[in-house]
Every structure is written in C-alpha cells, then in structure tokens.
Design an enzyme around this catalytic site. Structure first.
Site, PDB file in Angstrom:
ATOM      1  N   GLY A  33       0.797  -1.224   0.000  1.00 21.53           N
ATOM      2  CA  GLY A  33       0.000   0.000   0.000  1.00 21.53           C
ATOM      3  C   GLY A  33       0.824   1.266   0.000  1.00 21.53           C
ATOM      4  O   GLY A  33       0.281   2.361   0.082  1.00 21.53           O
ATOM      5  N   CYS A  34       2.143   1.131  -0.082  1.00 21.71           N
ATOM      6  CA  CYS A  34       3.026   2.301  -0.112  1.00 21.71           C
ATOM      7  C   CYS A  34       3.487   2.530  -1.547  1.00 21.71           C
ATOM      8  O   CYS A  34       3.801   1.577  -2.255  1.00 21.71           O
ATOM      9  CB  CYS A  34       4.254   2.078   0.766  1.00 21.71           C
ATOM     10  SG  CYS A  34       3.869   1.837   2.499  1.00 21.71           S
ATOM     11  N   GLU A  35       3.536   3.787  -1.944  1.00 24.18           N
ATOM     12  CA  GLU A  35       4.012   4.121  -3.278  1.00 24.18           C
ATOM     13  C   GLU A  35       5.485   3.739  -3.421  1.00 24.18           C
ATOM     14  O   GLU A  35       5.885   3.139  -4.400  1.00 24.18           O
ATOM     15  CB  GLU A  35       3.816   5.608  -3.535  1.00 24.18           C
ATOM     16  CG  GLU A  35       3.910   5.999  -4.985  1.00 24.18           C
ATOM     17  CD  GLU A  35       3.476   7.428  -5.187  1.00 24.18           C
ATOM     18  OE1 GLU A  35       4.348   8.240  -5.513  1.00 24.18           O
ATOM     19  OE2 GLU A  35       2.281   7.709  -5.026  1.00 24.18           O
TER      20      GLU A  35
END
Length: 117
Positions: A33-35
């Site tokens: 869920g992290c860029e």
C-alpha cells in the site's frame, strides 16, 4: 522550519537509520500500500522493548520512517499499538507537507506496525 529545511533534515535522518538486513527485503517484510517500497522488521519477543527496523528506496520516506523508529524502537508493545502517526507528523511540523499518497503510505506503515507487534 520550511519544507526545504525539513527535506534536508529527513535526508540526514535517512542516513542515520541502522542498516536493514538485505535478507529481510522480502515479501514477508514488505509493507503493501506504499508508493515507495517499504520494509518493516519487528521483533516483539520482549513485549516491554520491541525492536523495529525500517528501510525504503526513497530517501524522504526513509527519513520519515527514521522519525517513527526513533520514537518507537525499544518501546513497549502497548505504546506501539497506541501510536498516533498523524500526531507525530503534526508535532514535527510535517503534516501539511506530506502528499496524499505519501500520507496514505505512512498510514499503511502505522497499520502494519500495529498488526505485527
């Protein structure tokens, strides 16, 4: 402190993080869920002094993770479960400088932390 000064401070903090073992840069330690790619290691074998380690390919994200690690490494499990990431970034004067995608990714980090302790 303006954003440029904050940016420099975060880059310096990113260099101060202890090395993250390359063997732990795997899917089990990745925070989804992290860029930017983020890895999290949690050793909660001692619930009164949890060990946290972070890494990221992004210097800014790594600096933000360093702030979290400074605050929580060695703290009891209950302190980590009750951690308010937004409060930390407000306290550090960073809240208004985080892009929505970065803030969302850091919220995912906080969620993963609370799940893994």
């Amino acid at each position: 402190m303006n954003w440029e000064q904050q940016y420099r401070r975060l880059v310096i903090l990113s260099r101060e993080l202890p090395p993250f073992p390359s063997a732990l840069k795997d899917e089990a330690h990745r925070v989804s869920g992290c860029e930017a790619q983020v890895w999290l290691y949690v050793d909660s074998s001692n619930p009164d002094a949890v060990v946290l380690r972070f890494d990221s390919g992004s210097r800014i994200v790594k600096g933000l993770l360093a702030l979290i690690q400074q605050r929580l490494d060695g703290q009891p499990r209950t302190a980590i479960k009750n951690f308010d990431i937004d409060g930390l970034f407000r306290e550090q004067g960073l809240h208004g400088h985080l892009t929505p995608s970065r803030a969302n990714g850091l919220a995912q980090v906080a969620r993963a932390l609370k799940e893994r302790v």
